[in-house]
Structure formats: structure tokens, C-alpha cells
Design a protein around this motif. Structure first.
Motif, PDB file in Angstrom:
ATOM      1  N   ASP A   1      30.165  24.405  25.675  1.00  9.32           N
ATOM      2  CA  ASP A   1      29.679  25.551  24.900  1.00  9.32           C
ATOM      3  C   ASP A   1      30.543  26.767  25.179  1.00  9.32           C
ATOM      4  OD1 ASP A   1      27.382  26.828  23.284  1.00  9.32           O
ATOM      5  OD2 ASP A   1      27.458  28.103  25.080  1.00  9.32           O
ATOM      6  N   LYS A   2      30.960  26.930  26.438  1.00 10.51           N
ATOM      7  CA  LYS A   2      31.818  28.059  26.781  1.00 10.51           C
ATOM      8  C   LYS A   2      32.699  27.721  27.975  1.00 10.51           C
ATOM      9  CE  LYS A   2      28.037  30.522  27.369  1.00 10.51           C
ATOM     10  NZ  LYS A   2      26.997  29.477  27.615  1.00 10.51           N
ATOM     11  N   ILE A   3      33.888  28.317  27.992  1.00 10.74           N
ATOM     12  CA  ILE A   3      34.793  28.258  29.122  1.00 10.74           C
ATOM     13  C   ILE A   3      35.050  29.696  29.547  1.00 10.74           C
ATOM     14  CG2 ILE A   3      37.011  27.449  29.999  1.00 10.74           C
ATOM     15  CD1 ILE A   3      37.161  25.667  27.439  1.00 10.74           C
ATOM     16  N   VAL A   4      34.577  30.053  30.721  1.00 15.20           N
ATOM     17  CA  VAL A   4      34.737  31.413  31.222  1.00 15.20           C
ATOM     18  C   VAL A   4      35.764  31.379  32.349  1.00 15.20           C
ATOM     19  CG1 VAL A   4      33.584  33.455  32.142  1.00 15.20           C
ATOM     20  CG2 VAL A   4      32.317  31.873  30.674  1.00 15.20           C
ATOM     21  N   MET A   5      36.804  32.179  32.208  1.00 14.34           N
ATOM     22  CA  MET A   5      37.920  32.178  33.139  1.00 14.34           C
ATOM     23  C   MET A   5      37.923  33.465  33.952  1.00 14.34           C
ATOM     24  SD  MET A   5      39.455  29.378  31.763  1.00 14.34           S
ATOM     25  CE  MET A   5      41.110  29.357  32.433  1.00 14.34           C
ATOM     26  N   ALA A   6      38.166  33.345  35.238  1.00 14.50           N
ATOM     27  CA  ALA A   6      38.363  34.509  36.098  1.00 14.50           C
ATOM     28  C   ALA A   6      39.849  34.750  36.285  1.00 14.50           C
ATOM     29  CB  ALA A   6      37.686  34.299  37.449  1.00 14.50           C
ATOM     30  N   ALA A   7      40.256  36.002  36.284  1.00 10.48           N
ATOM     31  CA  ALA A   7      41.660  36.350  36.479  1.00 10.48           C
ATOM     32  C   ALA A   7      41.955  36.485  37.972  1.00 10.48           C
ATOM     33  CB  ALA A   7      41.988  37.654  35.758  1.00 10.48           C
ATOM     34  N   VAL A   8      43.108  35.944  38.369  1.00 10.22           N
ATOM     35  CA  VAL A   8      43.606  36.019  39.756  1.00 10.22           C
ATOM     36  C   VAL A   8      42.499  35.542  40.714  1.00 10.22           C
ATOM     37  CG1 VAL A   8      44.921  37.386  41.406  1.00 10.22           C
ATOM     38  CG2 VAL A   8      45.080  37.901  38.976  1.00 10.22           C
ATOM     39  N   ASN A   9      41.906  36.392  41.548  1.00 14.64           N
ATOM     40  CA  ASN A   9      40.698  36.084  42.331  1.00 14.64           C
ATOM     41  C   ASN A   9      40.927  35.492  43.710  1.00 14.64           C
ATOM     42  OD1 ASN A   9      37.892  36.257  42.632  1.00 14.64           O
ATOM     43  ND2 ASN A   9      37.590  34.125  42.046  1.00 14.64           N
ATOM     44  N   TYR A  10      42.114  35.615  44.282  1.00 12.16           N
ATOM     45  CA  TYR A  10      42.311  35.153  45.656  1.00 12.16           C
ATOM     46  C   TYR A  10      42.892  36.273  46.523  1.00 12.16           C
ATOM     47  CZ  TYR A  10      41.190  30.259  44.888  1.00 12.16           C
ATOM     48  OH  TYR A  10      40.523  29.095  44.624  1.00 12.16           O
ATOM     49  N   LEU A  11      42.380  36.367  47.736  1.00 12.69           N
ATOM     50  CA  LEU A  11      42.949  37.268  48.723  1.00 12.69           C
ATOM     51  C   LEU A  11      44.313  36.755  49.165  1.00 12.69           C
ATOM     52  CD1 LEU A  11      39.777  37.768  50.929  1.00 12.69           C
ATOM     53  CD2 LEU A  11      40.831  39.527  49.499  1.00 12.69           C
ATOM     54  N   GLU A  12      45.260  37.662  49.298  1.00 14.47           N
ATOM     55  CA  GLU A  12      46.580  37.332  49.814  1.00 14.47           C
ATOM     56  C   GLU A  12      46.765  37.996  51.176  1.00 14.47           C
ATOM     57  OE1 GLU A  12      48.068  35.148  48.099  1.00 14.47           O
ATOM     58  OE2 GLU A  12      47.027  35.351  46.175  1.00 14.47           O
ATOM     59  N   ASP A  13      47.757  37.577  51.909  1.00 10.90           N
ATOM     60  CA  ASP A  13      48.011  38.178  53.219  1.00 10.90           C
ATOM     61  C   ASP A  13      48.312  39.669  53.100  1.00 10.90           C
ATOM     62  OD1 ASP A  13      47.634  35.699  54.363  1.00 10.90           O
ATOM     63  OD2 ASP A  13      49.781  35.234  54.469  1.00 10.90           O
ATOM     64  N   THR A  14      48.821  40.087  51.949  1.00 17.30           N
ATOM     65  CA  THR A  14      49.187  41.489  51.752  1.00 17.30           C
ATOM     66  C   THR A  14      48.094  42.300  51.053  1.00 17.30           C
ATOM     67  OG1 THR A  14      50.274  40.874  49.676  1.00 17.30           O
ATOM     68  CG2 THR A  14      51.646  40.939  51.663  1.00 17.30           C
ATOM     69  N   THR A  15      46.942  41.699  50.791  1.00 19.49           N
ATOM     70  CA  THR A  15      45.885  42.399  50.057  1.00 19.49           C
ATOM     71  C   THR A  15      45.331  43.554  50.878  1.00 19.49           C
ATOM     72  OG1 THR A  15      45.255  40.373  48.880  1.00 19.49           O
ATOM     73  CG2 THR A  15      43.656  42.164  48.911  1.00 19.49           C
ATOM     74  N   ASP A  16      45.268  44.720  50.262  1.00 16.00           N
ATOM     75  CA  ASP A  16      44.647  45.886  50.882  1.00 16.00           C
ATOM     76  C   ASP A  16      43.158  45.845  50.559  1.00 16.00           C
ATOM     77  OD1 ASP A  16      43.676  48.341  51.657  1.00 16.00           O
ATOM     78  OD2 ASP A  16      45.215  49.517  50.619  1.00 16.00           O
ATOM     79  N   PRO A  17      42.278  45.726  51.553  1.00 15.80           N
ATOM     80  CA  PRO A  17      40.833  45.650  51.286  1.00 15.80           C
ATOM     81  C   PRO A  17      40.310  46.832  50.474  1.00 15.80           C
ATOM     82  CG  PRO A  17      41.295  45.106  53.571  1.00 15.80           C
ATOM     83  CD  PRO A  17      42.576  45.618  52.995  1.00 15.80           C
ATOM     84  N   ASP A  18      40.991  47.975  50.565  1.00 12.38           N
ATOM     85  CA  ASP A  18      40.537  49.162  49.839  1.00 12.38           C
ATOM     86  C   ASP A  18      40.837  49.083  48.352  1.00 12.38           C
ATOM     87  OD1 ASP A  18      39.598  50.308  52.194  1.00 12.38           O
ATOM     88  OD2 ASP A  18      41.529  51.289  52.615  1.00 12.38           O
ATOM     89  N   THR A  19      41.653  48.101  47.942  1.00 12.55           N
ATOM     90  CA  THR A  19      42.010  47.992  46.528  1.00 12.55           C
ATOM     91  C   THR A  19      41.282  46.846  45.825  1.00 12.55           C
ATOM     92  OG1 THR A  19      43.890  46.514  46.960  1.00 12.55           O
ATOM     93  CG2 THR A  19      44.309  48.899  47.061  1.00 12.55           C
ATOM     94  N   LEU A  20      40.359  46.193  46.496  1.00 14.12           N
ATOM     95  CA  LEU A  20      39.654  45.069  45.870  1.00 14.12           C
ATOM     96  C   LEU A  20      38.813  45.559  44.694  1.00 14.12           C
ATOM     97  CD1 LEU A  20      38.453  43.019  48.977  1.00 14.12           C
ATOM     98  CD2 LEU A  20      40.369  42.527  47.460  1.00 14.12           C
ATOM     99  N   PRO A  21      38.792  44.796  43.612  1.00  8.55           N
ATOM    100  CA  PRO A  21      38.000  45.217  42.442  1.00  8.55           C
ATOM    101  C   PRO A  21      36.512  45.112  42.726  1.00  8.55           C
ATOM    102  CG  PRO A  21      38.879  43.013  42.126  1.00  8.55           C
ATOM    103  CD  PRO A  21      39.503  43.526  43.383  1.00  8.55           C
TER     104      PRO A  21
END
Length: 281
Positions: free
Chosen positions: A72-92
């Protein structure tokens, strides 16, 4: 158990993986369950699942279809993984979601189509979640009870068309770009999210992406709860949980798929999804 959809002599059916091949449960059900989606909606009844006699069909007798050809539907999430360089303050604060059309999907072994209108076909290895029990406003703590199983997805993306505007729809829905397979592993056999599963994408045998499911920013229970708040989920719906870095446009210089490339996405506990790139005819 593992369940899949397939064509035999151009006729659609579905079944389970058994020793020596495939049990044709579409035929065995005598019309009771015309497709895998209807079997999931019935709660995966066990009376059809005696595999003591081995498979009805060899894999080389069939063409695999997308695991759920007609969701009935396919719902896709964009990106969605933490990387070693991810700044926690920039998480959506919320996931970026978009929809994919069922008609854009292909199965394991089918050609991934590079469209004639673009040279920027990219790859994204992802975990797909298949909904078993539907619902609306599903609480996060109850979400995993609504999962029928898991499969592998390659969210093939036509990047220039994706970025024509801030809407992803054009670049995510070209024919023959959403690879979905090879089968669904029942949720009971794969205790996500309690177990972190490795996810690896390779192009022509060279590793391009590697992560594990514990690194999701928005985990499976959250995605199910969030999506079910704005749209009722029904059996056979597919939630594709996003990718990690390493896909073509994250590389310097960018790397896009060309005809002849072989794209493999492997997820621990599920298997391997493989597709060869072909030019649009």
C-alpha cells in the motif's frame, strides 16, 4: 523462516525458502492467499508451512520479484545513521521521509536501470522493515509487535533529478531503481533492535558502505510510531530505514553507477541483494 515473491513462466506467486529451493505457497494455498501481502495480513498462518518434503521449485526455475510487489505504501527515511564525525548538536529533530512508488521496484537479480536522462545513478544500502499488524498512533514501546520481518533495499537514486527541488520524489522513483530482496526474514528469527546487524554495500566487489543497525538516528520503533501518527500502517507496508555515508555523492570525486556495475548489499542475518546495472533501452 524466509518468504519471497517470484515469477514462474511469467505467472506471479510467492513462497518460502526450503532445503533445495522454494516452496510455492501461492499454489499450495489454492487461492486462499494470492500474494505474500495477503499471507502477512492473515498473521502468517502456519498450516501452509510444512517444508519436510523440500522445495517445489529450484531457484533457477523462477525470477525473483520485489519481496512485497504491491505494498500500500513504501515510506523511505533519508540518510539516518550516525557517523564517527557526527556532531550531536546537529542531529535533526525529526526524520526526513519520502515515498517510493511500488512500480519503481525490482527484485534480486533483476537489472538496476540507469536512465537515459541522467548519468548520476547512485546507490544506498538499507534495511527494509515489513509491517505485519497494521495500526494508527502506534506507541513506540509497542511498535516492534507490528513488524512481520526484514529485507534488504537498495534505494537507487538519480541524484540530479532528486535535486531539481527540495522534494525528493523525481529522483527516487525512476523505473527499475528500487531493488528489494532477496526475501523477508521473519521478525521472530531476527531480534532487531536488540541485536546490531552489520550492513555492507559493495560495487564490483569493493566495499563502499559499512555500518550497523545500532547506529540509526531514528530507530525502527520510532519510525513506526512517527509514521503511524500521520498515516495508518497496513500489513505489507514497507519502511526503508535510511542509509549511511559512503554512497556515490559522498565521495571525492563522486562515484556514480555505470552499466556493467554489480551492486551488492549484504545485511547480517538476512542475506545478499545483488543487481547488475544496465542502461535504459
Amino acid at each position: 523462516m524466509k518468504f519471497l515473491s517470484f515469477f514462474r513462466d511469467d505467472q506471479p506467486s510467492w513462497g518460502s525458502v526450503a532445503k533445495g529451493g522454494i516452496i510455492d505457497l501461492g499454489q499450495r494455498s489454492s487461492g486462499r492467499f494470492p500474494d505474500l501481502r495477503s499471507f502477512i495480513a492473515a498473521g502468517l498462518p502456519r498450516d501452509l508451512l510444512d517444508d519436510s518434503g523440500g522445495g517445489d521449485l529450484a531457484f533457477d526455475e523462477v525470477t525473483l520479484a520485489p519481496v512485497i510487489p504491491n505494498p500500500d505504501k513504501i515510506v523511505m527515511a533519508a540518510v539516518n545513521y550516525l557517523e564517527d564525525t557526527t556532531d550531536p548538536d546537529t542531529l535533526p529533530a525529526y526524520p526526513v521521509l519520502f515515498l517510493r512508488l511500488p512500480s519503481s521496484q525490482i527484485g534480486h537479480g533483476a537489472p538496476l536501470i540507469q536512465p537515459r536522462s541522467s548519468q548520476k545513478l547512485d546507490f544506498e544500502g538499507e534495511l527494509a522493515v515489513i509491517i505485519g499488524a497494521g495500526g494508527r498512533h502506534i506507541p513506540r514501546e509497542e511498535a516492534m509487535a507490528h513488524v512481520a520481518g526484514y529485507a534488504i533495499y537498495n534505494d537507487g537514486s538519480v541524484r540530479d533529478w532528486q535535486k531539481h527541488s527540495h522534494q525528493f520524489t523525481p529522483g527516487k522513483n525512476f523505473t527499475g531503481t528500487g531493488a528489494f530482496g532477496p526475501w523477508m526474514v521473519e521478525a521472530a528469527d531476527l531480534p532487531i533492535p536488540d541485536r546490531a546487524l552489520s550492513l555492507v554495500t559493495r560495487i564490483n566487489g569493493v566495499e563502499k558502505q559499512r555500518t550497523d543497525t545500532s547506529r540509526m538516528i531514528f530507530d525502527i520503533p520510532y519510525l513506526i510510531s512517527y509514521i503511524s501518527t500521520f498515516a495508518p500502517l497496513v500489513p505489507g507496508d514497507v519502511i526503508v530505514t535510511g542509509t549511511c555515508t559512503g554512497f556515490g555523492t559522498t565521495r571525492t570525486p563522486p562515484e556514480f553507477l555505470v552499466p556493467g556495475d554489480v551492486v551488492e548489499v549484504e545485511i547480517e542475518g538476512i542475506g545478499l541483494l545483488s543487481n547488475t546495472v544496465e542502461a535504459e533501452k
